[in-house]
Design a protein around this motif. Structure first.
Motif, PDB file in Angstrom:
ATOM      1  N   CYS A 220     -83.016  11.346  82.647  1.00 23.69           N
ATOM      2  CA  CYS A 220     -81.960  11.675  83.344  1.00 23.69           C
ATOM      3  C   CYS A 220     -81.977  12.939  83.823  1.00 23.69           C
ATOM      4  O   CYS A 220     -82.296  13.984  83.364  1.00 23.69           O
ATOM      5  CB  CYS A 220     -80.798  11.580  82.177  1.00 23.69           C
ATOM      6  SG  CYS A 220     -79.167  12.409  83.044  1.00 23.69           S
TER       7      CYS A 220
ATOM      8  N   ASN B 202     -79.672  14.826  84.833  1.00 22.95           N
ATOM      9  CA  ASN B 202     -78.587  15.926  84.291  1.00 22.95           C
ATOM     10  C   ASN B 202     -78.815  16.581  83.166  1.00 22.95           C
ATOM     11  O   ASN B 202     -78.612  17.652  82.925  1.00 22.95           O
ATOM     12  CB  ASN B 202     -77.145  15.046  84.392  1.00 22.95           C
ATOM     13  CG  ASN B 202     -75.920  15.832  84.313  1.00 22.95           C
ATOM     14  OD1 ASN B 202     -75.739  16.777  85.057  1.00 22.95           O
ATOM     15  ND2 ASN B 202     -74.881  15.611  83.252  1.00 22.95           N
ATOM     16  N   CYS B 203     -79.332  15.559  82.078  1.00 26.30           N
ATOM     17  CA  CYS B 203     -79.271  16.231  80.873  1.00 26.30           C
ATOM     18  C   CYS B 203     -80.898  16.238  80.372  1.00 26.30           C
ATOM     19  O   CYS B 203     -81.267  16.634  79.328  1.00 26.30           O
ATOM     20  CB  CYS B 203     -78.648  15.410  79.853  1.00 26.30           C
ATOM     21  SG  CYS B 203     -79.386  13.667  79.772  1.00 26.30           S
TER      22      CYS B 203
ATOM     23  N   GLY C 140     -79.042  13.057  76.859  1.00 21.01           N
ATOM     24  CA  GLY C 140     -77.972  12.314  76.734  1.00 21.01           C
ATOM     25  C   GLY C 140     -76.656  12.933  77.146  1.00 21.01           C
ATOM     26  O   GLY C 140     -76.171  13.878  76.688  1.00 21.01           O
ATOM     27  N   CYS C 141     -76.073  12.229  78.211  1.00 23.32           N
ATOM     28  CA  CYS C 141     -74.759  12.594  78.785  1.00 23.32           C
ATOM     29  C   CYS C 141     -74.186  11.688  79.207  1.00 23.32           C
ATOM     30  O   CYS C 141     -74.526  10.413  79.358  1.00 23.32           O
ATOM     31  CB  CYS C 141     -75.097  13.676  79.866  1.00 23.32           C
ATOM     32  SG  CYS C 141     -76.022  13.149  81.236  1.00 23.32           S
TER      33      CYS C 141
ATOM     34  N   CYS D 267     -76.038   9.488  82.387  1.00 26.10           N
ATOM     35  CA  CYS D 267     -76.922   8.446  81.755  1.00 26.10           C
ATOM     36  C   CYS D 267     -76.114   7.533  80.767  1.00 26.10           C
ATOM     37  O   CYS D 267     -76.965   6.868  79.982  1.00 26.10           O
ATOM     38  CB  CYS D 267     -77.946   9.148  81.464  1.00 26.10           C
ATOM     39  SG  CYS D 267     -77.989  10.231  79.860  1.00 26.10           S
TER      40      CYS D 267
HETATM   41 ZN   LIG Z   1     -77.840  12.324  80.866  1.00 26.29          ZN
END
Ligand SMILES: [Zn+2]
Lengths: 349, 803
Positions: free
Chosen positions: A268, A270-271, A275-276, A279
């Motif tokens: 992902c 973003n993270c 985990g965010c 995703c």
């Molecule tokens: Zn994420």
């Protein structure tokens, strides 16, 4: 007072005068006065004829030394005065370097073009050729040769823009697999190609759907190309385009033209895997579909599937761009808002 | 498919968290859309017992209930549900509880009467209205008597069961069932599932054959079987069955219909139950006749197509096969005898029928993806047993079989060598055999490989490649090495055409134009603007909107839309280009259009931003012409570039437009967009060009050639003269070139002026001429002679007045 002492006196006074000259004009006057025909040195030397002959050369040479000393002193002081004048001028010429530079006209490649070029450059480096096919495609290449015979459940007429029974706006770049396979002469080497292009789906435009978007198809066929090669190729792609910290994973999926078929997730953006929301807390984002080319696809294109095989993959640059830059509406790519396009101007990194 | 974790646990030893199970399924089999536990987010919901109930003094529908919730004293709760009554066991939201939609329940007063919480309906605690049984749809839910008072309600409503929603790919129709999913998980976790074959309990003295006769066209239904159960009593299903169904997203109806849905979930085999007494005569599976109609269970009327498969009795259709039953033979409260159908219908026809009637049911979805031919009879038998258990009655002896189908199980030969050759693994034959054992595929060693027999429940597997996939996913994609293709080397280069495409983009960007990508599909009107050649329209058969109904025949209309969008957002300065295809057709008979690559550009407003030291002027024809010139020069095309004034484009300014040609080949045009067109597009004064990129790419190119720079000094002479207004630059330059002599190297127009101090109808032009002789120093008199000759010719031929 001897002639020599007189000369020494002239020298000392002269050097002092030179030193005290405040500008080039004054300095020049002093130089002309000291060294000129009517100057003190010349005047003093007129007395040389009164000296004994044997002393004359010595006084003459002394006079020359004094001339040299004065000449040098004048040159040195001239340089000081010139420097001072230049410095004064430079100080007066000071500008505000924080004022804006003059605008120049410079255009940008479209962000999706940038992503396509990245793919193209990467795969050129890995020995792939770039192929382009028609956007108006026949049902035969778009579906049948891709192992989607008529009445196949995964071929939804509703999703495709047809021009006639036979022709349609291609719904995928995959037909380039069949076209490339038909043309390729395997005696000359393996087939390694990518094919970027526009594709069309019968969708209503909304933030995540567009009736027009892009795909990059990839295909490698040779005598011995493995699914591990597919995994390595896609891992290389992820790491070269996004960075070494990115990983990929394969999940089972279904495409009529590949078997086995996989969905490919990338770490992902973003993270970075923690985990965010982006995703859905898995740490992974689905980015492309791939698989080992289905024997039916090879056979239909006249390639012996017992001898040749390999992998294919399909990537969506629009989706890549959305993920990479956090664009949340796919329609933004087709509005050509200058303010939007100009943001993607950092090239070459 | 919504799969209950608790249901799976009946067959397999699973104790991992549901999320982990879902992850495993996703990595090994099919995608998981979600894992939901209904009770999550709810708080303080308990079973209450209504001890007594009185009417609210100030309301005609509210009741005041005294509810035992297992605490020392009962709670007083005001309830407005129409079905509330004393002695019911109900869902109580205690003070401080949280119900569906994240609503908090507090002690409150309802019309002056204190209410310590709330008695809840199912949809109030998060159930979808679509799954709530009819009897509880308009009121509170009432438990059966066995439920203990004061306990949290979740377990008794199935809300503690994690529901895993599988997004099953088209090839894995087998996983649209609990048993299919169990087989899959058994392979993943290497377990042997405990699945019992049902043994039907038939009545000795009743024969199905005496009750019904059935016939079927085998091309429509490969298998068609009926059982008859007599003497049933239709009633609501027990709570466990209702829970199972609503957790799968299916609304419970009654103990007969619910059994068919339960079996559908368990086996993936859709069943249908008819009220046997409503069937008139014999049952037949056939195509609908022209003009036939049917009202389906959802009370919608359908005109049947002669392509639809129907179940009919001797008089009329009684069901749309595989899609939905008919209203005329539905099970109702009075039903005494049930005809139970288990069949395999043609998947393609079912798909088309479901689409035609917009009836996508749980049943049609499964018929479309295929049915396990081995499960048809088991499903029928287990359903008959269950109906008999829940609704009573007797199962008549025998199955009425109209058609029957038992496919030969395919056997596929596979070797370790081929497997490793394709997957890039290093598996031994016994590794591979172990994977097949886990999958429940029988495999036998033969020669250097395995003969693998595929069970009927995996109808998606036909060829070696299908088995490679089974091996790869059970072995695990994470275990697969990551390598790059080896073998024969290839060289990756762009073709000359691809290089020119890039060069075009880079040139235009360097010249200040930003790349746009607009839509290829446009309106019929916009498609035929700015035409560079005669062409018919190419239209979509069924467009989504008229805005995107026709293939473009120009790029400019898309770019003008872009300009309009920018103007509408207060961006006045726009400089865009686009490279894309246009679609031409010479005749209406031509179906497939010619695809031609074009490049087009638009500029409007100021080309660069106004700034403290940048005194801008609005772009004009010549700004854009400079860009086009530079682009064409960069492409290195052989031959002379020429611009010819034209008024042939109705969308362009008739006095400010030129056709562009290179060495006599027409390549496109440049000019100002016609003010009327600009107005229609709602854009300001805009200059545009469109070129046939394909032609530019195909025209012969000149290589870069080296010419030594002359060592001898060049001589520059300026000339200024008055000519008639109509005289063009081209005329002047042509004349100078023709008459300029051997050493005239360059001609540069540096001024042009009309107006004050110039006679009307005249203009002043000033050129600078550069003379070079590469071989020796130019003599002044040689230059002067050449210069004088030009002066004379200008005077003679163009009536110029040298100044
Ligand atoms: Zn994420």
């Amino acid at each position: 007072m001897s002639l020599r002492d007189k000369l020494t006196e002239i020298k000392q006074k002269g050097l002092a005068d030179i030193d005290s000259a405040v500008d080039l004009k004054k300095l020049n006057e002093i130089r002309v006065h000291l060294l000129g025909k009517k100057g003190p040195i010349t005047a003093t030397l007129r007395g040389i004829k009164d000296l004994p002959v044997e002393e004359r050369p010595e006084v003459g040479s002394y006079a020359n030394k004094i001339r040299d000393a004065i000449t040098q002193a004048v040159a040195a002081h001239r340089e000081d005065l010139e420097d001072a004048a230049l410095n004064k001028q430079l100080a007066a010429e000071k500008i505000d370097v924080t004022l804006p530079g003059k605008p120049v006209a410079q255009g940008q490649p479209h962000v999706i073009q940038q992503i396509i070029d990245e793919f193209v450059d990467l795969f050129l480096g890995m020995g792939y050729q770039v192929l382009q096919g028609p956007e108006v495609e026949s049902d035969k290449y778009n579906f049948e040769m891709m192992n989607l015979p008529k009445n196949h459940p995964a071929r939804d007429m509703q999703d495709t823009f047809y021009l006639s029974k036979e022709f349609l706006m291609r719904s995928q770049t995959s037909p380039m697999q069949a076209r490339a396979l038909e043309k390729h002469d395997f005696s000359k080497g393996p087939l390694k190609m990518i094919s970027p292009g526009i594709v069309y789906r019968r969708d209503t435009d909304d933030p995540t759907h567009s009736h027009q978007f892009h795909q990059v198809e990839g295909l490698v066929i040779d005598r011995h190309v493995t699914m591990a090669d597919l995994k390595g190729t896609l891992l290389t792609m992820a790491q070269k385009i996004f960075g070494d910290r990115f990983d990929i994973r394969l999940r089972p999926s279904y495409f009529p033209f590949t078997e086995p078929s996989v969905e490919v997730d990338i770490t992902c953006f973003n993270c970075m895997g923690k985990g965010c929301d982006v995703c859905k807390h898995t740490g992974w984002i689905e980015v492309l579909g791939a698989g080992m080319v289905h024997p039916n696809v090879l056979e239909m294109a006249g390639v012996d599937s017992k001898v040749y095989g390999g992998f294919a993959f399909g990537v969506g640059p629009d989706r890549f761009a959305m993920l990479k830059y956090g664009v949340d509406d796919i329609r933004d790519f087709y509005l050509d808002d200058v303010r939007f396009l100009d943001q993607f101007d950092k090239r070459g990194n | 498919m919504k799969v209950s974790y608790n249901w799976l646990k009946k067959y397999l030893d699973l104790d991992m968290p549901a999320k982990d199970l879902a992850e495993k399924i996703e990595r090994t089999a099919v995608e998981v859309d979600s894992v939901d536990v209904a009770e999550e987010g709810l708080k303080k919901l308990v079973v209450g017992h209504i001890l007594s109930m009185t009417n609210h003094p100030d309301s005609d529908h509210l009741h005041i209930c005294s509810v035992d919730v297992g605490e020392e004293s009962p709670l007083q709760i005001v309830c407005g549900a129409p079905n509330v009554a004393a002695d019911q066991k109900v869902i109580v939201a205690l003070p401080g509880s949280r119900i569906g939609g994240n609503v908090k329940i507090k002690r409150s007063k309802m019309r002056g009467v204190e209410s310590e919480g709330m008695i809840c309906a199912l949809d109030e605690i998060g159930f979808s209205k679509d799954v709530v049984p009819k009897e509880w749809a308009d009121g509170i839910y009432v438990f059966d008597d066995s439920v203990p008072v004061g306990e949290p309600v979740y377990h008794y409503l199935g809300m503690d069961d994690p529901i895993i929603d599988l997004d099953v790919t088209p090839n894995r129709g087998d996983m649209l069932s609990i048993l299919g999913t169990v087989h899959e998980l058994a392979a993943i976790y290497d377990q042997k599932p405990d699945i019992q074959k049902p043994v039907v309990k038939e009545a000795a003295d009743l024969n199905a054959a005496d009750e019904l006769k059935a016939s079927a066209d085998e091309t429509l239904a490969k298998t068609y079987k009926l059982r008859v159960i007599k003497g049933v009593k239709v009633a609501p299903s027990p709570a466990w069955l209702q829970i199972t169904l609503w957790n799968a997203g299916i609304r419970p109806i009654n103990n007969v219909v619910d059994v068919t849905n339960y079996i559908l979930l368990k086996y993936g085999q859709p069943l249908h139950s008819f009220d046997k007494d409503k069937i008139k005569g014999n049952v037949q599976v056939r195509l609908a006749k022209k003009g036939e109609q049917i009202k389906t269970l959802d009370e919608e009327d359908h005109d049947l197509s002669s392509e639809d498969i129907v179940i009919a009795d001797s008089e009329r259709p009684i069901a749309i096969a595989g899609v939905m039953g008919g209203y005329n033979t539905q099970i109702d409260d009075q039903t005494k005898a049930v005809a139970l159908e288990s069949a395999i219908f043609d998947s393609i026809r079912i798909r088309k029928t479901a689409q035609r009637h917009v009836l996508h049911s749980e049943a049609s979805q499964r018929f479309e993806r295929g049915i396990n031919p081995d499960g048809v009879e088991d499903a029928l038998n287990e359903a008959a047993n269950m109906i008999q258990e829940l609704a009573g009655g007797q199962i008549t002896k025998g199955i009425v079989t109209a058609s029957e189908y038992h496919p030969k199980l395919p056997t596929i030969f596979i070797t370790a060598e081929r497997t490793n050759h394709v997957l890039g693994t290093d598996l031994s034959l016994s590794d591979i055999q172990a994977i097949f054992d886990r999958l429940g595929f029988i495999s036998q060693q033969a020669d250097d490989g395995l003969n693998v027999t595929i069970p009927a429940r995996r109808w998606d597997i036909h060829i070696e490649a299908d088995l490679f996939e089974e091996i790869a996913r059970i072995y695990g994609y994470d275990q697969l090495p990551a390598t790059l293709p080896t073998g024969r080397q290839t060289i990756g280069t762009l073709t000359p055409a691809q290089k020119l495409d890039r060069a075009t983009r880079h040139a235009l960007e360097g010249l200040g134009l930003t790349q746009a990508i607009s839509y290829s599909l446009t309106t019929a009107t916009k498609a035929q603007l700015f035409l560079m050649r005669q062409s018919k329209l190419t239209k979509l058969l069924s467009p989504m909107t008229q805005d995107h109904s026709t293939l473009r025949m120009n790029l400019l209309s898309g770019l003008l839309d872009d300009v309009a969008y920018n103007h509408a957002h207060k961006v006045n300065d726009v400089a865009l280009y686009e490279i894309g295809r246009v679609f031409y057709k010479d005749s209406d008979e031509q179906v497939r259009p010619d695809e031609v690559a074009h490049v087009a550009g638009v500029v409007t407003g100021n080309f660069t931003a106004a700034s403290w030291n940048n005194h801008v002027h609005p772009v004009d024809f010549y700004d854009l012409k400079g860009i086009v010139n530079q682009l064409i020069e960069n492409l290195g095309i052989n031959g002379e570039l020429s611009y010819t004034a034209t008024d042939k484009y109705p969308e362009m300014h008739p006095g400010r437009t030129a056709d562009i040609s290179i060495h006599g080949h027409y390549v496109g045009f440049i000019g100002q967009v016609h003010p009327k067109v600009a107005k229609q597009f709602k854009i300001k004064e805009t200059y545009a060009f469109e070129l046939n990129l394909q032609t530019l790419i195909e025209l012969p190119k000149s290589d870069d050639q080296y010419h030594p720079i002359s060592k001898y000094p060049s001589v520059e002479r300026d000339i200024s003269f008055l000519v008639d207004h109509e005289v063009t630059n081209e005329q002047v330059v042509d004349l100078m070139k023709k008459r300029g002599g051997a050493y005239l190297h360059d001609i540069h127009l540096f001024d042009i002026y009309e107006g004050k101090n110039i006679p009307a109808g005249k203009k002043s032009m000033a050129y600078s001429l550069l003379y070079v002789n590469p071989r020796e120093t130019l003599k002044d008199e040689v230059v002067t002679a050449a210069f004088e000759k030009i002066k004379k010719r200008l005077t003679d031929e163009l009536n110029a007045e040298i100044r």
